[in-house]
Design an enzyme around this catalytic site. Sequence first.
Site, short mmCIF file in Angstrom:
data_model
loop_
_atom_site.label_atom_id
_atom_site.label_comp_id
_atom_site.label_asym_id
_atom_site.label_seq_id
_atom_site.Cartn_x
_atom_site.Cartn_y
_atom_site.Cartn_z
N LYS A 18 45.66 64.62 32.95
CA LYS A 18 44.83 65.16 31.87
C LYS A 18 45.06 64.46 30.52
O LYS A 18 44.13 64.32 29.74
CB LYS A 18 45.06 66.67 31.73
CG LYS A 18 44.50 67.47 32.90
CD LYS A 18 44.65 68.95 32.67
CE LYS A 18 44.13 69.74 33.86
NZ LYS A 18 44.20 71.19 33.64
N THR A 56 42.65 66.60 37.14
CA THR A 56 43.74 67.55 37.25
C THR A 56 45.07 66.80 37.20
O THR A 56 45.11 65.59 36.96
CB THR A 56 43.55 68.44 38.51
OG1 THR A 56 44.53 69.47 38.48
CG2 THR A 56 43.67 67.66 39.82
P1 NDP Z 1 53.56 72.24 31.90
O1 NDP Z 1 54.53 71.63 32.85
O2 NDP Z 1 52.85 71.40 30.93
O3 NDP Z 1 54.34 73.39 31.05
C1 NDP Z 1 55.18 74.30 31.67
C2 NDP Z 1 55.54 75.43 30.71
O4 NDP Z 1 56.27 76.41 31.45
C3 NDP Z 1 56.44 75.00 29.55
O5 NDP Z 1 56.15 75.77 28.43
C4 NDP Z 1 57.86 75.31 30.11
O6 NDP Z 1 58.80 75.58 29.10
C5 NDP Z 1 57.55 76.61 30.83
N1 NDP Z 1 58.53 76.92 31.87
C6 NDP Z 1 58.71 76.25 33.04
N2 NDP Z 1 59.69 76.84 33.76
C7 NDP Z 1 60.12 77.90 33.03
C8 NDP Z 1 61.10 78.90 33.23
N3 NDP Z 1 61.86 78.92 34.35
N4 NDP Z 1 61.27 79.85 32.29
C9 NDP Z 1 60.50 79.83 31.16
N5 NDP Z 1 59.56 78.91 30.90
C10 NDP Z 1 59.36 77.95 31.83
O7 NDP Z 1 52.54 73.06 32.83
P2 NDP Z 1 51.06 73.51 32.43
O8 NDP Z 1 51.11 74.04 31.04
O9 NDP Z 1 50.10 72.44 32.74
O10 NDP Z 1 50.76 74.69 33.49
C11 NDP Z 1 51.41 75.94 33.38
C12 NDP Z 1 50.89 76.83 34.51
O11 NDP Z 1 49.54 77.19 34.30
C13 NDP Z 1 50.98 76.13 35.87
O12 NDP Z 1 51.63 76.97 36.77
C14 NDP Z 1 49.53 75.91 36.26
O13 NDP Z 1 49.35 76.06 37.65
C15 NDP Z 1 48.81 77.02 35.50
N6 NDP Z 1 47.43 76.63 35.17
C16 NDP Z 1 46.41 77.41 35.65
C17 NDP Z 1 45.10 77.11 35.35
C18 NDP Z 1 43.99 77.97 35.88
O14 NDP Z 1 42.83 77.54 35.85
N7 NDP Z 1 44.29 79.17 36.34
C19 NDP Z 1 44.74 75.93 34.50
C20 NDP Z 1 45.89 75.21 34.00
C21 NDP Z 1 47.18 75.55 34.35
P3 NDP Z 1 59.63 74.37 28.40
O15 NDP Z 1 58.73 73.82 27.34
O16 NDP Z 1 60.84 75.03 27.87
O17 NDP Z 1 59.92 73.38 29.49
#
Ligand code: NDP
Length: 266
Positions: free
Chosen positions: A73, A69
């Site tokens: 990853k 996690t």
């Molecule tokens: P990352 O940090 O890799 O990506 C975050 C994403 O969220 C980016 O696209 C970012 O946009 C966007 N973002 C962050 N803040 C904002 C905001 N205020 N407004 C709009 N967009 C925003 O995180 P992950 O992709 O790894 O995880 C994303 C979510 O998914 C997490 O909350 C995690 O807990 C959840 N998750 C749940 C899982 C499950 O099994 N249920 C498994 C994996 C993840 P930008 O590119 O512009 O920064």
Amino acid sequence: MKTYRCAVIGNPIAHSQSPALHEQFAREAGISLIYDKILSPLEDFETIVRDFFAKSPDTRPIHCGLNITLPFKVRAYQLAEQHTDHAQHAGAVNTFYLNAKHQLVGDNTDGIGLCRALMQHGYSLKNKRVLLLGAGGAARGALYPLLQAGVRELSLSNRTLSKAQQLIKPYQSQFPITLLTPEDFSTSAPFDFIINATSAGLHDETFTLPTPLIHRQTYCYDMIYGKPTAFLHWAAQHHLPHHDGYSMLVAQARESFARWFGSSSF
Ligand code: NDP
């Protein structure tokens, strides 16, 4: 009876629900399993993983699988000696095991877990219009399984458009995948699914999308779990069916368990 040892490795790790989930799967399958949480210092990840599997298969209990996690990853992907298709597409690994040649195999069950979770909630993706919000690791892991599920169209939208553009590029020639910019919002046809793969819900208090993007049955899924997010609040306000990401968490864990012990265990 053989006893197996698996673990989840991350930093931080205290919050992880993986041990409880895997211990439950093991009970259901009649498997004797010890499942640990490993807090890895940032610099020691690769050493800890190698040491864990170096103990297999001669030590008892048998060290057979690891979950990975945050924030490891992508490093897990780099460490793997062999990648499954899903890991290759995601560019990230959440599941390790050894193959018959004792090579470290990296897999990614997040996206397939998402698709299974949607099915369990009674929703088929086949021929549906899907909007995926986000372009981070979770969105990257979800893309290929969503496309494989036979969606009619997958649109990706992200705060930083260039990241979304980069993500869809390798798929554009083969799959119905498009970029959805804020300028497209008012002219787009409504979506059957909106899947929130952003982490915005961890801190944002408001969320909105223009109503042309939804119809009365648009199904909304937030990957975040254990917290009422602004996205789910918005879905409820519009009387749209919705769920949080707990079912995905359980389904991706089940997929990992099946990699280690075989799907016949279920
Ligand atoms: P990352 O940090 O890799 O990506 C975050 C994403 O969220 C980016 O696209 C970012 O946009 C966007 N973002 C962050 N803040 C904002 C905001 N205020 N407004 C709009 N967009 C925003 O995180 P992950 O992709 O790894 O995880 C994303 C979510 O998914 C997490 O909350 C995690 O807990 C959840 N998750 C749940 C899982 C499950 O099994 N249920 C498994 C994996 C993840 P930008 O590119 O512009 O920064």
